[in-house]
Enzyme design. Structure first.
Site, PDB file in Angstrom:
ATOM      1  CE  LYS A  82      -3.931   1.907   2.649  1.00 39.63           C
ATOM      2  NZ  LYS A  82      -4.828   1.636   3.794  1.00 39.63           N
ATOM      3  CB  SER A 157      -8.139   3.543   2.971  1.00 39.88           C
ATOM      4  OG  SER A 157      -7.200   2.909   3.819  1.00 39.88           O
ATOM      5  CB  SER A 181      -8.421   0.673   5.778  1.00 38.21           C
ATOM      6  OG  SER A 181      -9.113   1.884   5.919  1.00 38.21           O
TER       7      SER A 181
END
Length: 314
Positions: A82, A157, A181
């Site tokens: 990420k 997210s 997330s």
């Protein structure tokens, strides 16, 4: 085996092919880079693709196998991070254009541990700007479409991490979870996501959303794959005080073969079944029944705080 077939192997299956010489890390990495090149203009799963780094990692893994050096289950496995996990010499944007040219000088602990495990870094995945939001939307770098229905969101997210894994553009990806997330994109994309206890995985070098709630964990296509990644990244880190008091625990991958009869699982129907689609409820109940058939004690759980929060919002 086609490129698509090899991209959807499990990590265990991939490892067997590597160690038998039927597949090479370079071959598998090229298949992933080609898929990313073909898809990413539409899927926006990756903000940064590290093609040269990936091939160098793959060549190192292949050389290691030939020399009899085996670093474990992640050697030669293409993964993604990420884009709020710091990577030395590689831009880390946290999903915002304000930081599009931010290049860290030091790897985050989780990035370093995955590299030490012999994994192949394909790139940095998309996310909600600064990881603040549940749907996976990003107006700057594009919103990854849900891999099962392009008209739906992927969850956030960690949207790019979920999308990349589900689309066969990484065997595993690292996400972060403050309020869902990792769990949301795993659920929305039909893959496995693990939000570890905060003290289990170091957050050093990861752009924070909440110092007390952030958790770092893997997204993969299978439970055993998730265990392999978690085992590689978990443990004490001097750079993150939250890990200092974590109790010792056995590697998760070893424990997955144990007996589950006698374990307890809680099911919370109220208020989470309110307004849920019938098919979703049926699947949850079927899973509970299957666990009971395997000897697990499934117990009704009550979380009055959840009902109170829901009523407060209405």
């Amino acid at each position: 085996m086609t490129d698509r077939e090899l991209r959807y192997l499990s990590i265990s299956e991939l490892g067997k092919h590597y160690r038998s010489g039927q597949l090479s890390p370079v071959e598998v990495t090229r298949a992933h880079l080609n898929a990313i090149q073909d898809l990413n203009d539409r899927t926006h799963d990756y903000i940064t693709v590290t093609g040269e780094r990936a091939l160098a990692d793959a060549e190192a893994a292949e050389t290691g196998f030939r020399a009899g050096r085996d670093l474990g289950p992640l050697q030669g496995v293409p993964i993604a991070l990420k884009d709020l996990v710091d990577t030395k010499g590689i831009a880390t944007s946290a999903g915002t254009t304000i930081w599009k040219d931010r290049v860290p000088e030091v790897d985050a602990t989780v990035a370093r541990r995955l590299a030490e495990a012999g994994s192949v870094l394909l790139g940095k995945t998309n996310l909600v700007e600064f990881a603040f939001g549940p749907y996976g939307l990003n107006p700057h770098y594009g919103t990854p479409p849900n891999p099962w229905d392009a008209d739906r969101v992927p969850g956030g997210s960690s949207s790019g991490s979920g999308g990349a894994v589900a689309r066969g553009c990484a065997f595993a990806a690292i996400g972060t979870d403050t309020g869902g997330s990792i769990r949301l994109p795993a659920s929305f994309c039909g893959i496995v996501g693990l939000k570890p206890t905060v003290q289990r995985v170091s957050r050093a070098g990861v752009v924070p959303l909440s110092w007390t709630l952030d958790s770092i964990g893997p997204l993969t296509r299978g439970v055993m794959d998730t265990a392999y990644v978690f085992d590689a990244i978990a443990g004490f880190d001097a750079a993150d005080a939250a890990t200092h008091d974590a109790p010792a625990f056995a590697p998760c991958a070893e424990s997955l073969h144990g007996e589950i009869a006698g374990l307890r699982v809680g099911i919370v129907r109220d208020p989470f079944f309110d307004g849920a689609e019938g098919e979703i409820i049926e699947r949850v109940e079927a899973a509970a029944a299957q666990l009971e058939g395997l000897g697990v004690r499934v117990e009704e759980m009550v979380l009055p705080e959840a009902r109170e929060e829901l009523n407060a919002e209405l």
